[in-house]
Design a protein around this motif. Structure first.
Motif, PDB file in Angstrom:
ATOM      1  N   THR A 121       0.963  -1.166  -0.156  1.00 31.25           N
ATOM      2  CA  THR A 121       0.108   0.122  -0.074  1.00 31.25           C
ATOM      3  C   THR A 121       0.903   1.296   0.039  1.00 31.25           C
ATOM      4  OG1 THR A 121      -2.124   1.062   0.925  1.00 31.25           O
ATOM      5  CG2 THR A 121      -0.162   0.228   2.627  1.00 31.25           C
ATOM      6  N   LEU A 180      -1.242  -4.436  -0.649  1.00 30.47           N
ATOM      7  CA  LEU A 180      -1.589  -4.905   0.561  1.00 30.47           C
ATOM      8  C   LEU A 180      -0.798  -4.181   1.702  1.00 30.47           C
ATOM      9  CD1 LEU A 180      -0.469  -8.594  -0.328  1.00 30.47           C
ATOM     10  CD2 LEU A 180      -2.673  -7.438  -0.544  1.00 30.47           C
ATOM     11  N   ASN A 181      -1.764  -3.971   2.779  1.00 29.49           N
ATOM     12  CA  ASN A 181      -1.237  -3.277   4.030  1.00 29.49           C
ATOM     13  C   ASN A 181      -0.710  -4.135   4.853  1.00 29.49           C
ATOM     14  OD1 ASN A 181      -3.148  -3.529   5.655  1.00 29.49           O
ATOM     15  ND2 ASN A 181      -3.794  -1.490   5.917  1.00 29.49           N
ATOM     16  N   HIS A 182      -0.465  -3.710   6.261  1.00 27.84           N
ATOM     17  CA  HIS A 182       0.444  -4.422   7.025  1.00 27.84           C
ATOM     18  C   HIS A 182      -0.512  -5.285   7.973  1.00 27.84           C
ATOM     19  CE1 HIS A 182       0.378  -0.944  10.217  1.00 27.84           C
ATOM     20  NE2 HIS A 182      -0.830  -1.149   9.524  1.00 27.84           N
ATOM     21  N   ASP A 183      -2.070  -5.434   7.746  1.00 30.37           N
ATOM     22  CA  ASP A 183      -2.993  -5.954   8.351  1.00 30.37           C
ATOM     23  C   ASP A 183      -2.746  -7.461   7.739  1.00 30.37           C
ATOM     24  OD1 ASP A 183      -3.672  -3.877   9.623  1.00 30.37           O
ATOM     25  OD2 ASP A 183      -5.791  -3.766   8.567  1.00 30.37           O
ATOM     26  N   ILE A 184      -2.121  -7.536   6.397  1.00 32.29           N
ATOM     27  CA  ILE A 184      -2.183  -8.802   5.837  1.00 32.29           C
ATOM     28  C   ILE A 184      -0.578  -9.196   6.009  1.00 32.29           C
ATOM     29  CG2 ILE A 184      -2.229 -10.226   3.882  1.00 32.29           C
ATOM     30  CD1 ILE A 184      -4.400  -7.761   2.830  1.00 32.29           C
ATOM     31  N   GLY A 221     -11.454  -4.323   0.166  1.00 36.77           N
ATOM     32  CA  GLY A 221     -11.134  -5.013   1.312  1.00 36.77           C
ATOM     33  C   GLY A 221     -11.233  -6.688   1.134  1.00 36.77           C
ATOM     34  N   HIS A 281     -12.583  -0.668   3.277  1.00 37.61           N
ATOM     35  CA  HIS A 281     -12.042   0.500   3.143  1.00 37.61           C
ATOM     36  C   HIS A 281     -12.762   1.736   2.480  1.00 37.61           C
ATOM     37  CE1 HIS A 281      -8.740   3.391   1.711  1.00 37.61           C
ATOM     38  NE2 HIS A 281      -8.058   3.123   2.993  1.00 37.61           N
ATOM     39  N   ARG A 312      -6.558  -4.232   2.549  1.00 37.82           N
ATOM     40  CA  ARG A 312      -6.630  -4.872   3.747  1.00 37.82           C
ATOM     41  C   ARG A 312      -7.664  -5.890   4.059  1.00 37.82           C
ATOM     42  NH1 ARG A 312      -8.482   0.684   7.197  1.00 37.82           N
ATOM     43  NH2 ARG A 312     -10.494   0.381   6.797  1.00 37.82           N
TER      44      ARG A 312
END
Ligand SMILES: [Zn+2]
Ligand SMILES: [Zn+2]
Ligand SMILES: [Zn+2]
Length: 253
Positions: free
Chosen positions: A10, A226-230, A205, A200, A196
């Motif tokens: 992301t 992808l962000n850091h939730d994944i 999402g 969003h 994520r």
């Protein structure tokens, strides 16, 4: 056709600065994500989608030697702030064709005013050959690669998804209008936005991304932006068999 995932992160990249979450602290290289970009190679033609903020690093890492064209999805910082770094290729090979929609060109000309209205800039400028793309108006690069721009909606912003023969790249979107959905059917490979796990406001999402894939039925799909939730290893179990998270350096033939 060969696809190289140059970046799958992301806008902040992963790890995110000053974050101590499980993904940002992960040692798995599949959790290290530069800003989103992909390289498409087909029958001697090499096309880059987006000059991300990390383009220089990505070009060195993937050993990019030449680009026939750059396609821009939209003019957000994470997708275009590496534009100045095409200069070494300009120095060797001259001006490079850049494709973007009308909205992105307005912003590109403003943000990169020094390229389009040079004043007393010392040193070499990027050399672009600007082309405007239009929804559902295909064009060819070389003899055997048809590129079809398809409009998708990123919050309120019209963004370009690109179809290349039986592959399509659709990032930064919340909504795909019906005729663009039709343009994305019968694909071998779809690379799709999934910022994520949770919904969003301007991106898909995970649940929405999987619903789009379920509808379009590509043979294989890869999620990107992808962000850091994944976290790759932890969260891959959430995906059906024909879907996987993209990761930097992944090559799909
Ligand atoms: Zn983005
Ligand atoms: Zn984090
Ligand atoms: Zn964006």
């Amino acid at each position: 056709m060969k696809l190289t995932f140059l970046g799958t992160g992301t806008s902040t990249g992963v790890p995110s600065i000053a974050c101590d979450c499980e993904t940002c602290l992960s040692n798995d290289p599949r959790d290290k994500r530069l800003r989103v970009s992909i390289l498409v190679e087909h029958k001697g033609k090499t096309i880059l989608v987006d000059t991300s903020s990390d383009f220089r690093q990505q070009a060195l890492r993937a050993d990019i030697r030449f680009l026939d064209a750059v396609l821009i999805t939209h003019c957000h910082v994470d997708h275009v702030f590496g534009l100045d770094d095409i200069r070494p290729l300009n120095f060797r090979y001259g001006a490079m064709p850049i494709f973007a929609n009308e909205i992105a060109w307005v912003d590109l000309r403003r943000i990169f005013q020094y390229i389009f209205q040079p004043v007393h800039f010392g040193g070499g400028l990027p050399q672009l050959i600007p082309h405007t793309v239009y929804h559902n108006a295909p064009f060819c690069i070389g003899e055997d690669l048809t590129v079809t721009p398809l409009e998708v909606i990123h919050g309120k912003l019209p963004v370009v998804a690109y179809r290349f023969n039986d592959f399509a790249y659709a990032t930064d979107l919340k909504y795909i209008p019906p005729d663009s959905m039709d343009g994305l059917r019968d694909l071998d490979v779809l690379v799709l936005d999934c910022v994520r796990i949770k919904p969003h406001s301007t991106h898909l999402g995970l649940e929405e991304a999987l619903a789009v894939i379920e509808d379009l039925k590509p043979k294989r799909a890869f999620l990107t932006h992808l962000n850091h939730d994944i976290m790759y290893a932890r969260d891959s179990c959430l995906l059906p068999e024909n879907v996987q998270f993209g990761y930097d350096g992944l090559i799909v033939e």
